[in-house]
Design a protein around this motif. Sequence first.
Motif, PDB file in Angstrom:
ATOM      1  N   PRO A 104       0.551  -0.894   0.243  1.00 43.15           N
ATOM      2  CA  PRO A 104      -0.153  -0.033   0.027  1.00 43.15           C
ATOM      3  C   PRO A 104       1.064   1.347  -0.152  1.00 43.15           C
ATOM      4  CG  PRO A 104      -0.552  -1.488   1.557  1.00 43.15           C
ATOM      5  CD  PRO A 104       0.245  -1.875   1.161  1.00 43.15           C
ATOM      6  N   VAL A 105       0.721   2.355  -0.693  1.00 48.01           N
ATOM      7  CA  VAL A 105       1.275   3.404  -1.330  1.00 48.01           C
ATOM      8  C   VAL A 105      -0.409   4.475  -1.249  1.00 48.01           C
ATOM      9  CG1 VAL A 105       2.314   4.749  -2.411  1.00 48.01           C
ATOM     10  CG2 VAL A 105       3.810   3.097  -1.686  1.00 48.01           C
ATOM     11  N   ASN A 106      -0.289   5.586  -0.810  1.00 50.03           N
ATOM     12  CA  ASN A 106      -1.491   6.283  -0.578  1.00 50.03           C
ATOM     13  C   ASN A 106      -0.958   7.973  -0.489  1.00 50.03           C
ATOM     14  OD1 ASN A 106      -3.799   4.916  -0.770  1.00 50.03           O
ATOM     15  ND2 ASN A 106      -3.795   4.416   0.816  1.00 50.03           N
ATOM     16  N   ASP A 107      -2.376   8.390  -1.275  1.00 47.04           N
ATOM     17  CA  ASP A 107      -1.662  10.015  -1.970  1.00 47.04           C
ATOM     18  C   ASP A 107      -2.984  10.672  -1.386  1.00 47.04           C
ATOM     19  OD1 ASP A 107      -0.633  12.122  -3.131  1.00 47.04           O
ATOM     20  OD2 ASP A 107      -2.992  12.009  -4.675  1.00 47.04           O
ATOM     21  N   LEU A 108      -2.678  12.266  -1.036  1.00 45.58           N
ATOM     22  CA  LEU A 108      -3.182  12.939   0.123  1.00 45.58           C
ATOM     23  C   LEU A 108      -3.743  14.232  -0.631  1.00 45.58           C
ATOM     24  CD1 LEU A 108      -1.024  13.335   3.373  1.00 45.58           C
ATOM     25  CD2 LEU A 108      -3.254  12.158   2.942  1.00 45.58           C
ATOM     26  N   SER A 109      -4.334  15.053  -0.841  1.00 48.09           N
ATOM     27  CA  SER A 109      -4.463  15.808  -1.299  1.00 48.09           C
ATOM     28  C   SER A 109      -3.696  17.122  -0.730  1.00 48.09           C
ATOM     29  CB  SER A 109      -6.111  16.218  -1.513  1.00 48.09           C
ATOM     30  OG  SER A 109      -5.933  17.769  -1.584  1.00 48.09           O
ATOM     31  N   ARG A 110      -3.261  18.137  -1.653  1.00 46.94           N
ATOM     32  CA  ARG A 110      -2.380  18.923  -1.023  1.00 46.94           C
ATOM     33  C   ARG A 110      -2.714  19.888  -0.029  1.00 46.94           C
ATOM     34  NH1 ARG A 110       1.056  20.379  -6.228  1.00 46.94           N
ATOM     35  NH2 ARG A 110      -0.433  19.805  -6.731  1.00 46.94           N
ATOM     36  N   GLY A 111      -4.151  19.888  -0.210  1.00 42.19           N
ATOM     37  CA  GLY A 111      -5.143  20.556   0.738  1.00 42.19           C
ATOM     38  C   GLY A 111      -5.839  19.807   2.380  1.00 42.19           C
ATOM     39  N   CYS A 112      -4.989  18.919   2.318  1.00 43.33           N
ATOM     40  CA  CYS A 112      -5.342  17.806   3.151  1.00 43.33           C
ATOM     41  C   CYS A 112      -5.463  18.175   4.755  1.00 43.33           C
ATOM     42  CB  CYS A 112      -5.127  16.668   3.549  1.00 43.33           C
ATOM     43  SG  CYS A 112      -3.051  16.911   3.979  1.00 43.33           S
ATOM     44  N   SER A 113      -6.411  17.822   5.635  1.00 45.24           N
ATOM     45  CA  SER A 113      -5.974  18.232   7.178  1.00 45.24           C
ATOM     46  C   SER A 113      -5.591  17.348   7.505  1.00 45.24           C
ATOM     47  CB  SER A 113      -7.449  18.486   7.809  1.00 45.24           C
ATOM     48  OG  SER A 113      -8.490  17.146   7.357  1.00 45.24           O
ATOM     49  N   VAL A 114      -4.984  17.937   8.917  1.00 40.69           N
ATOM     50  CA  VAL A 114      -4.322  16.492   9.829  1.00 40.69           C
ATOM     51  C   VAL A 114      -5.681  15.225  10.322  1.00 40.69           C
ATOM     52  CG1 VAL A 114      -3.775  16.204  12.628  1.00 40.69           C
ATOM     53  CG2 VAL A 114      -2.906  18.136  11.152  1.00 40.69           C
ATOM     54  N   GLU A 115      -6.352  15.884  10.201  1.00 41.73           N
ATOM     55  CA  GLU A 115      -7.562  14.704  10.471  1.00 41.73           C
ATOM     56  C   GLU A 115      -7.713  13.888   9.313  1.00 41.73           C
ATOM     57  OE1 GLU A 115     -12.812  13.680  11.586  1.00 41.73           O
ATOM     58  OE2 GLU A 115     -11.331  15.604  11.031  1.00 41.73           O
ATOM     59  N   ASP A 116      -7.565  14.334   7.745  1.00 45.80           N
ATOM     60  CA  ASP A 116      -7.220  13.234   6.811  1.00 45.80           C
ATOM     61  C   ASP A 116      -6.145  12.513   7.007  1.00 45.80           C
ATOM     62  OD1 ASP A 116     -10.180  14.720   5.274  1.00 45.80           O
ATOM     63  OD2 ASP A 116      -8.083  16.420   4.446  1.00 45.80           O
ATOM     64  N   ILE A 117      -4.941  12.723   6.836  1.00 43.93           N
ATOM     65  CA  ILE A 117      -3.854  11.795   6.999  1.00 43.93           C
ATOM     66  C   ILE A 117      -3.891  11.220   7.754  1.00 43.93           C
ATOM     67  CG2 ILE A 117      -1.191  12.292   7.661  1.00 43.93           C
ATOM     68  CD1 ILE A 117      -1.674  14.888   7.070  1.00 43.93           C
ATOM     69  N   VAL A 118      -4.472  11.366   9.496  1.00 37.86           N
ATOM     70  CA  VAL A 118      -4.234  10.383   9.683  1.00 37.86           C
ATOM     71  C   VAL A 118      -5.994   8.955  10.026  1.00 37.86           C
ATOM     72  CG1 VAL A 118      -5.686   9.624  12.569  1.00 37.86           C
ATOM     73  CG2 VAL A 118      -4.279  11.827  12.598  1.00 37.86           C
ATOM     74  N   ASN A 119      -6.653   9.687   9.098  1.00 38.83           N
ATOM     75  CA  ASN A 119      -7.438   8.561   8.429  1.00 38.83           C
ATOM     76  C   ASN A 119      -6.446   7.596   7.285  1.00 38.83           C
ATOM     77  OD1 ASN A 119     -10.150   9.692  10.652  1.00 38.83           O
ATOM     78  ND2 ASN A 119      -9.936  10.751   9.205  1.00 38.83           N
ATOM     79  N   VAL A 120      -6.515   8.536   6.671  1.00 41.19           N
ATOM     80  CA  VAL A 120      -5.596   7.781   4.945  1.00 41.19           C
ATOM     81  C   VAL A 120      -4.287   6.579   6.039  1.00 41.19           C
ATOM     82  CG1 VAL A 120      -4.229   7.641   3.676  1.00 41.19           C
ATOM     83  CG2 VAL A 120      -6.396   9.455   3.872  1.00 41.19           C
ATOM     84  N   VAL A 121      -4.397   7.023   6.865  1.00 43.81           N
ATOM     85  CA  VAL A 121      -2.574   6.372   7.922  1.00 43.81           C
ATOM     86  C   VAL A 121      -3.533   4.658   8.291  1.00 43.81           C
ATOM     87  CG1 VAL A 121      -1.697   5.613   9.789  1.00 43.81           C
ATOM     88  CG2 VAL A 121      -1.041   7.926   8.637  1.00 43.81           C
ATOM     89  N   ALA A 122      -4.837   4.985   8.890  1.00 48.13           N
ATOM     90  CA  ALA A 122      -5.459   4.071   9.414  1.00 48.13           C
ATOM     91  C   ALA A 122      -6.313   2.972   7.990  1.00 48.13           C
ATOM     92  CB  ALA A 122      -7.507   4.685   9.800  1.00 48.13           C
ATOM     93  N   ILE A 123      -6.788   3.754   6.823  1.00 46.92           N
ATOM     94  CA  ILE A 123      -7.076   3.041   5.783  1.00 46.92           C
ATOM     95  C   ILE A 123      -5.695   2.021   5.616  1.00 46.92           C
ATOM     96  CG2 ILE A 123      -7.788   2.694   3.614  1.00 46.92           C
ATOM     97  CD1 ILE A 123      -9.379   5.534   4.397  1.00 46.92           C
ATOM     98  N   THR A 124      -4.980   2.722   5.549  1.00 45.64           N
ATOM     99  CA  THR A 124      -3.110   1.573   4.454  1.00 45.64           C
ATOM    100  C   THR A 124      -3.174   0.836   5.151  1.00 45.64           C
ATOM    101  OG1 THR A 124      -2.493   4.694   3.411  1.00 45.64           O
ATOM    102  CG2 THR A 124      -0.852   2.590   4.188  1.00 45.64           C
ATOM    103  N   SER A 125      -3.175   1.092   7.142  1.00 48.84           N
ATOM    104  CA  SER A 125      -2.783  -0.064   7.613  1.00 48.84           C
ATOM    105  C   SER A 125      -3.822  -1.178   7.761  1.00 48.84           C
ATOM    106  CB  SER A 125      -3.298   0.507   9.065  1.00 48.84           C
ATOM    107  OG  SER A 125      -2.131   1.397   9.576  1.00 48.84           O
ATOM    108  N   VAL A 126      -4.703  -1.016   7.221  1.00 52.57           N
ATOM    109  CA  VAL A 126      -5.874  -2.380   7.080  1.00 52.57           C
ATOM    110  C   VAL A 126      -5.595  -2.293   5.542  1.00 52.57           C
ATOM    111  CG1 VAL A 126      -8.535  -2.738   6.085  1.00 52.57           C
ATOM    112  CG2 VAL A 126      -7.488  -0.549   8.460  1.00 52.57           C
ATOM    113  N   GLN A 127      -5.275  -1.892   4.838  1.00 48.05           N
ATOM    114  CA  GLN A 127      -4.907  -2.177   2.845  1.00 48.05           C
ATOM    115  C   GLN A 127      -4.098  -3.454   3.187  1.00 48.05           C
ATOM    116  OE1 GLN A 127      -4.695   1.784   1.107  1.00 48.05           O
ATOM    117  NE2 GLN A 127      -4.807   0.186  -0.540  1.00 48.05           N
ATOM    118  N   GLU A 128      -4.439  -4.376   1.730  1.00 47.70           N
ATOM    119  CA  GLU A 128      -3.482  -5.400   1.943  1.00 47.70           C
ATOM    120  C   GLU A 128      -2.655  -5.254   0.648  1.00 47.70           C
ATOM    121  OE1 GLU A 128      -5.742  -8.844   1.479  1.00 47.70           O
ATOM    122  OE2 GLU A 128      -5.581  -9.006   3.533  1.00 47.70           O
TER     123      GLU A 128
END
Length: 330
Positions: free
Chosen positions: A306-330
């Motif tokens: 897993p490698v995931n891309d954030l929006s350059r306008g992302c918030s701190v909450e967005d980053i935390v959520n994508v970290v969680a999503i990336t952890s769950v991905q296979e």
Amino acid sequence: MDFVQSLIEKSKKLQKTIVLPETEDDRVLKAAAEVLSKKIAKLILIGNKGVINKRAGELGISLDGALIEDPAESKYTEEFIDKYFKAREKKGVTLAQATEIMTKDKMFFGSMLVNKGLAHGLVGGALNTTAHTLRAMIHCVGVKPGFKNISSFFIMVSPNKSLGSDGILLFGDCAVIPNPDPAQLADIAEATAANFNLFTGGTPNVAFLSFSTKGSADTDETKKVVAGYEMLKAKRPDLNCDGELQLDAAIVPEVGSKKSPGSKVAGKANVLIFPTLDAGNIGYKLAQRFGNCIALGPILQGASRPVNDLSRGCSVEDIVNVVAITSVQE
């Protein structure tokens, strides 16, 4: 428990290691502090340890527990230079260029940590473009066996629980492939269906979307969608999929039963495959802005890890959520 919180709880149980390369961004450091304090995942931060810790102190946050790797002095740097050079030499990359990339480009260095298995995945894009994130992923991580394309999906969480699977739908592709051909549509659909099952535990019902339902129009555009559907059906007869379907035929039971009677998907689709990037990007934003859906993504798929891309306008909450999503991905 809402869907986002359920992903965070799954991530806490898994305790995967995620790379955050863009440590010069305060949002990334604040998100890292939150991930660590809530024990959502383990983290590797890329950069100079003194600089990172100094800035964390200025922000009043703690990064205790994070590993920090500095490409300028990491024990892995020489190995990564050699590995990258050998992998890209036939593409014209010189040893000097490989050295420059691995010592200066945090996205590439971080992706090599993922390649080596030192981390489960990477989250970037707060400072870097999607194109650069994809380049680092493709060069360093590679495509998953059985797939030919990197694509993306959004997890859409609708307040209307009658849609999809209790309000959860996956939209693909909304961020990567501008005009997918039939084989790419089939690839996108197969990957997105697998991710629907992974993230929800439910059975994917995959709709290949069009402005036509079952031959109500006959154009090159509708033929492309039908061909994509037929390719997936031939490869994966076990998957519930149908196409071509208009959006209302895909998600509204009474419309689906009229326009595609007997379909296992029409009226109850939970995975929507868009014919072009135009349609996908506009579609998810309409659902977000007019339908009050939560849009989680874009989440990249098709890579070996897993490698995931954030929006350059992302918030701190967005980053935390994508970290969680990336952890769950296979």
